[in-house]
Design an enzyme around this catalytic site. Sequence first.
Site, short mmCIF file in Angstrom:
data_model
loop_
_atom_site.label_atom_id
_atom_site.label_comp_id
_atom_site.label_asym_id
_atom_site.label_seq_id
_atom_site.Cartn_x
_atom_site.Cartn_y
_atom_site.Cartn_z
N ASP A 183 29.57 59.55 -0.25
CA ASP A 183 29.24 59.37 1.16
C ASP A 183 27.73 59.16 1.28
O ASP A 183 26.98 59.35 0.32
CB ASP A 183 29.70 60.61 1.93
CG ASP A 183 29.63 60.44 3.43
OD1 ASP A 183 29.44 59.31 3.90
OD2 ASP A 183 29.77 61.46 4.14
N GLU A 195 24.31 54.49 1.92
CA GLU A 195 23.75 53.20 2.37
C GLU A 195 22.33 52.94 1.84
O GLU A 195 21.99 51.75 1.75
CB GLU A 195 23.74 53.14 3.91
CG GLU A 195 25.10 53.09 4.54
CD GLU A 195 25.86 54.40 4.45
OE1 GLU A 195 27.10 54.34 4.34
OE2 GLU A 195 25.22 55.46 4.44
N ASP A 198 32.88 57.06 9.89
CA ASP A 198 32.95 58.10 10.91
C ASP A 198 33.45 57.55 12.24
O ASP A 198 32.69 57.34 13.18
CB ASP A 198 31.57 58.74 11.08
CG ASP A 198 31.12 59.46 9.82
OD1 ASP A 198 31.98 59.78 8.99
OD2 ASP A 198 29.91 59.68 9.67
#
Length: 881
Positions: free
Chosen positions: A422, A425, A571
């Site tokens: 997670d 990015e 999310d």
Amino acid sequence: MLRSLLLLAPLVGAAVIGARDHSQECPGYKATNIREGRDSLTADLTLAGKPCNTYGTDLKNLKLLVEYQTDKRLHVKIYDADEEVYQVPESVLPRVDGKGGSSKKSALKFDYQANPFSFKVKRGGEVLFDTSGSNLIFQSQYLSLRTWLPEDPNLYGLGEHTDSLRLETTNYTRTLWNRDAYAIPEKTNLYGTHPVYYDHRGQHGTHGVFLLNSNGMDIKIDKTKDGKQYLEYNTLGGVFDFYFFTGATPKDASIEYAKVVGLPAMQSYWTFGFHQCRYGYRDVFEVAEVVYNYSQAKIPLETMWTDIDYMDRRRVFTLDPERFPLEKMRELVSYLHNHNQHYIVMVDPAVSVSDNVGYNDGMEQGIFLQTQNGSLYKGAVWPGVTAYPDWFHPDIQKYWNDQFAKFFDPKTGVDIDGLWIDMNEAANFCPYPCSDPEGYARDNDLPPAAPPVRPSNPRPLPGFPGDFQPSSSSKRSTKGSKVGLPNRDLINPPYMIRNEAGSLSNKTINTDIIHAGEGYAEYDTHNLYGTMMSSASRNAMQHRRPGVRPLVITRSTYAGAGAHVGHWLGDNISEWSKYRISISQMLAFASMFQVPMIGSDVCGFGGNTTEELCARWARLGAFYTFFRNHNEITGIPQEFYRWPTVAESARKAIDIRYRLLDYIYTAFHRQTQTGEPFLQPMFYLYPKDKNTFSNQLQFFYGDAILVSPVTDGSQTSVDAYFPDDIFYDWHTGAALRGRGANVTLSNIDVTEIPIHIRGGSIIPVRSESAMTTTELRKKGFELIIAPGLDGTASGSLYLDDGDSIEPRATLELEFTYRKGHLQVKGKFGFRTEVKINAVTLLGQSAPASKSADVASLDSGRQAVTIKTSLDLTGPSEIDLS
């Protein structure tokens, strides 16, 4: 896993350039020294006039390379003559072999105009891509190219986004710059970058255009003042490296794309079971209680997950010694494994700058990102001040392997079965320029306070161990080609893409960071960070379990990510709009981006779900390939057993999913071998039916099953579209003759979902479901035959050991039905004790001429079921008449 911490973050540098057409102001290029061969064309491109230097310095000398790679694929590359401009490293996305095609055999033709240079790609007499009338711009920090499109085009792709499946064509901009995007808002850049679009032209076929470029970009789709349709690339750097591919159908085009970016990775059989997670499980006792509650509710749970709660102060490769102590964690994992269940935890890329093994080892090996003055680059995420692994560092794989080997050691650590990555990015809570990450972490309570310690579980969990019961730097390199031009503004480029977070470096890694190894700039490689972590993580998982397929689920992706990992859609929030958009997101990733292990957080991640929404989502989620219930710490608990109707819905959903699991496994395997998509939009199977082109609320689960979910609250009906074909209701067996029109399906209980079998299909299903996929594999098979309009049907079945990367033996069967006869043939290498115990033939109004103890007519289902006992050891044929 972005939380409310970021909702109030200000946008920094959110300047947006208008839609001015600078191509008319710039001189373009002139093609000279043109050389054409059997399978290629090359040319020199020279600036055709005075530089315009719009958003950087015009490059005077370029090269053109055209390759006819296959009869369906054309490669067109425009790059700088000195090859100093950054290009996507082959270590990240290996290039496809460009040899073997010829211009004479190719379905695609390259035409050009020399001065000013422009080009067209044609298929037959049809123009697919046309840059004429708009000059090429190739500058140090800005590239622009425009192609004309037909009126009202059917365009798809250009992910990741939550906009409509068929893209808007007026005043529409798709920005590709990976970012942490809580609530996955529409018309913004999200977690991944997939610069490929598909142009579907009905009976004329489908083609795709892939731009191999990882720089930030705006792709604009609009019309000129005189109504002419166009698509325009505006990138912050890199080169124009295009792959054009064509197919008679959208499915064919997707297969061609897979050949460019790589075939998806095969997943283990168990990964298609049901998964449960939540951010906010306070301790190992609560995790165990969730496992226990699912078993008591008779809802199959295949895999239990734990979010960052298990970590010591949110630090990766650590355990909270009081809430998730090692001894109890090992007991939990052993319990799951002993019950044929699995366990997965999260690992983020950012490593806490503190005294811990992950940080100390990383500093010793010098594998963290550094600023240009050689100091450690710091951000702030969940554990507070953090360092970031440099995935380009020559020693990064060894570091990552070592951390996994130590922390996830089956004998001494947490023996996970899969991995969840997670925040890659990469996310950084600290807004640019983040000059004081320590102060930011302190002011924002990072890491957050942990919940109070519980000495033991407050409730008994029969069957669990006693502990779960209540108690009575490497040197930087500056040499090498294709790394990037010098003297660029890597923080504030002249052209600003429409990044929802503002400046390029806001809430992520600073874009002026130079990576170890070849010396790539984060400015050029930002969109690769998550995929490089994915690749390293897959390798680390294989290192600890050689030969076993590793399940890695990631948030951030780039083109080709499916070769390494699956993706969850981030999310989302507990709203009907996110329930609906998950369908088009899933279809884009699975069918167009070749990332078939895909799913959304079932029942929603943020906010509070409702009983009705969660019940409907449980049914829809069972038709994702990746099926997981997950939500955040501030929301109400939403495990399926929390509400009676949701529990009932989940049982029904999982019952059908598990009975279909081998059908899923077979189709998924086919995609990993050929690129043929498993999950498909309706127009993939009915490419000439214009009514399917914009349908994004129904989809095909493989070629055989049409899913038509209820898509709004307080509704018990759905207007489902049925093409000109025959379909059979999954539940009743009733035939429905599609006429290319909507049919209202009514009285759909909140625990149900409309499913129809497409005529012409044979579906292998297990005779009954099970609580785990291990038990499921012991159940016999039933074949469901749904004759097509011509009375025939076909299907397939693939079986192997369910876990090996290279299975020693496989079972690959083909079923065909024609004129009352069922034929089974194929490859019978994998041995299984299960048999085909029954064959059900749909669309029958009279019993077969078999004795009553062999064949039975279910008049309610309009189906005849014939008992069989077919071993899966060799070819066979059955007379069903």
